[in-house]
Design a protein around this motif. Sequence first.
Motif, mmCIF file in Angstrom:
data_model
loop_
_atom_site.group_PDB
_atom_site.id
_atom_site.type_symbol
_atom_site.label_atom_id
_atom_site.label_comp_id
_atom_site.label_asym_id
_atom_site.label_seq_id
_atom_site.Cartn_x
_atom_site.Cartn_y
_atom_site.Cartn_z
ATOM 1 N N ALA A 1 0.812 -1.224 0.000
ATOM 2 C CA ALA A 1 0.000 0.000 0.000
ATOM 3 C C ALA A 1 0.843 1.272 0.000
ATOM 4 O O ALA A 1 0.310 2.368 -0.200
ATOM 5 C CB ALA A 1 -0.922 -0.001 1.214
ATOM 6 N N ILE A 2 2.159 1.153 0.222
ATOM 7 C CA ILE A 2 3.028 2.329 0.350
ATOM 8 C C ILE A 2 3.708 2.625 -0.986
ATOM 9 O O ILE A 2 4.473 1.796 -1.500
ATOM 10 C CB ILE A 2 4.083 2.113 1.449
ATOM 11 N N ASP A 3 3.445 3.794 -1.530
ATOM 12 C CA ASP A 3 4.088 4.235 -2.774
ATOM 13 C C ASP A 3 5.408 4.895 -2.401
ATOM 14 O O ASP A 3 5.486 6.103 -2.160
ATOM 15 C CB ASP A 3 3.176 5.211 -3.517
ATOM 16 N N MET B 1 -2.006 6.413 3.105
ATOM 17 C CA MET B 1 -1.989 5.303 2.158
ATOM 18 C C MET B 1 -2.633 4.057 2.756
ATOM 19 O O MET B 1 -3.309 3.296 2.047
ATOM 20 C CB MET B 1 -0.543 5.005 1.722
ATOM 21 N N TRP B 2 -2.451 3.862 4.049
ATOM 22 C CA TRP B 2 -3.114 2.731 4.713
ATOM 23 C C TRP B 2 -4.611 2.985 4.851
ATOM 24 O O TRP B 2 -5.408 2.052 4.752
ATOM 25 C CB TRP B 2 -2.469 2.485 6.074
ATOM 26 N N ASN B 3 -4.977 4.227 5.052
ATOM 27 C CA ASN B 3 -6.410 4.553 5.051
ATOM 28 C C ASN B 3 -7.038 4.192 3.701
ATOM 29 O O ASN B 3 -8.186 3.743 3.633
ATOM 30 C CB ASN B 3 -6.625 6.040 5.332
ATOM 31 N N ASP B 4 -6.277 4.390 2.629
ATOM 32 C CA ASP B 4 -6.781 4.141 1.277
ATOM 33 C C ASP B 4 -7.091 2.670 1.020
ATOM 34 O O ASP B 4 -7.817 2.351 0.072
ATOM 35 C CB ASP B 4 -5.781 4.647 0.234
ATOM 36 N N ILE B 5 -6.519 1.772 1.833
ATOM 37 C CA ILE B 5 -6.825 0.347 1.651
ATOM 38 C C ILE B 5 -7.821 -0.144 2.702
ATOM 39 O O ILE B 5 -8.010 -1.346 2.881
ATOM 40 C CB ILE B 5 -5.555 -0.524 1.653
ATOM 41 N N GLY B 6 -8.441 0.789 3.408
ATOM 42 C CA GLY B 6 -9.502 0.436 4.336
ATOM 43 C C GLY B 6 -9.102 0.269 5.777
ATOM 44 O O GLY B 6 -9.912 -0.175 6.600
ATOM 45 N N LEU B 7 -7.850 0.626 6.119
ATOM 46 C CA LEU B 7 -7.426 0.505 7.511
ATOM 47 C C LEU B 7 -7.858 1.723 8.321
ATOM 48 O O LEU B 7 -7.921 2.848 7.813
ATOM 49 C CB LEU B 7 -5.903 0.354 7.606
#
Length: 377
Positions: free
Chosen positions: A158-160, A239-245
Amino acid sequence: MKKWQNKKQSDEIGVEAASKNIAATGPWEIVESRTGETWRMRAVQDHWRQTPHFEEMVFWEIPEESSRIAGFQTGQLDTFLMSFDTIPLVESIPGAQLVSVPDAVGMNLRIYGNWYPIEGVEPRPGYDGDLPWVSPTADVTTPEWETAVKVRMALLMAIDRDALVETILSGRGHTKIPLHGYNNFMHLLEGRDWPAFSTEGAIALLAEAGYPDGFSITLTPSIRGAAAEVEGCEIIAQMWNDIGLDVNFQRIPYGTLRPQLVGRTYQGATCHAGSPLSTPARGYGSYLSANPFNRGLEHPYQEDLMLRAQKEVDPVKRNQLEKDVGIFLLDNALTDLRYYTMDAVWPVGPRIEPWGEFVKTTDVRQINGYEFMQHRK
């Protein structure tokens, strides 16, 4: 962490007083200090290494970068810790220069909680096999272990990393090194790297692991003075929020965080700066169960390899052990995973000369080598 004190001084004035009025061997003597504000120092004459070129030096602790910039622009500060997006402004100031040390600092993602039972070691209070990124068993052949690996791989995927380098570092860094301590030993990792960035891929991995709706995790920057250490960590949280965390982002003093790491109670991840190591094995101490500080991992297999690597005097045999350790850490996405390596860049005001050739590169999170600074000629 080991701290050395002068026994004679401690016996004469007491440990507490000696801790504040330290008998040291550096080129500066503390004259006055106010916690959280300033430290005033004077040069030690005829110092064994280098007598400073200035009679007096004053450190100011200024939390806001805008205030530090203003002090630099007006000549009240000769140098300061700055973020990378301040570089163009510094370059526009007449007479100002930059000191740059390439590949000086690595920012690492440390994932905490993987403290598996080791014979003879008391159970760790922070070990909880129900955490999504922690396995309920140390057996790496089990489905439970594989599920936890998928979760940790999703955190990495998830980390760019390249976007972090371009936005946070203004391009003054790279993502070539995937694991802390392996700067000059990349060949031992046999081409291994982080999984390629993919928000969709990370979401799919979480679903495979049984977390289609994500989970909660704490993310804390280890605030120890590295440039952009908080800002980069904040972007990782997004970025972690973007995957639903559901990310609980903690911005707390390192003095508050560190006891949780020592006590093996912290459950979550940290963004932690580290300096290059002469060999990977040199950094293994803070993984071991006997060490006070810990990087988030204790596992019987890893502990055995690291202990043997530390004792091995044959460089070929030690490299093989370091290779086995690195592959284990990366293949299982365990901890100390390097998301970027960056240059150290410090501004130099028009009143002083750049001192880059005298910078001590063992730890350049903070400016050092002050004793070598000279008046601008």
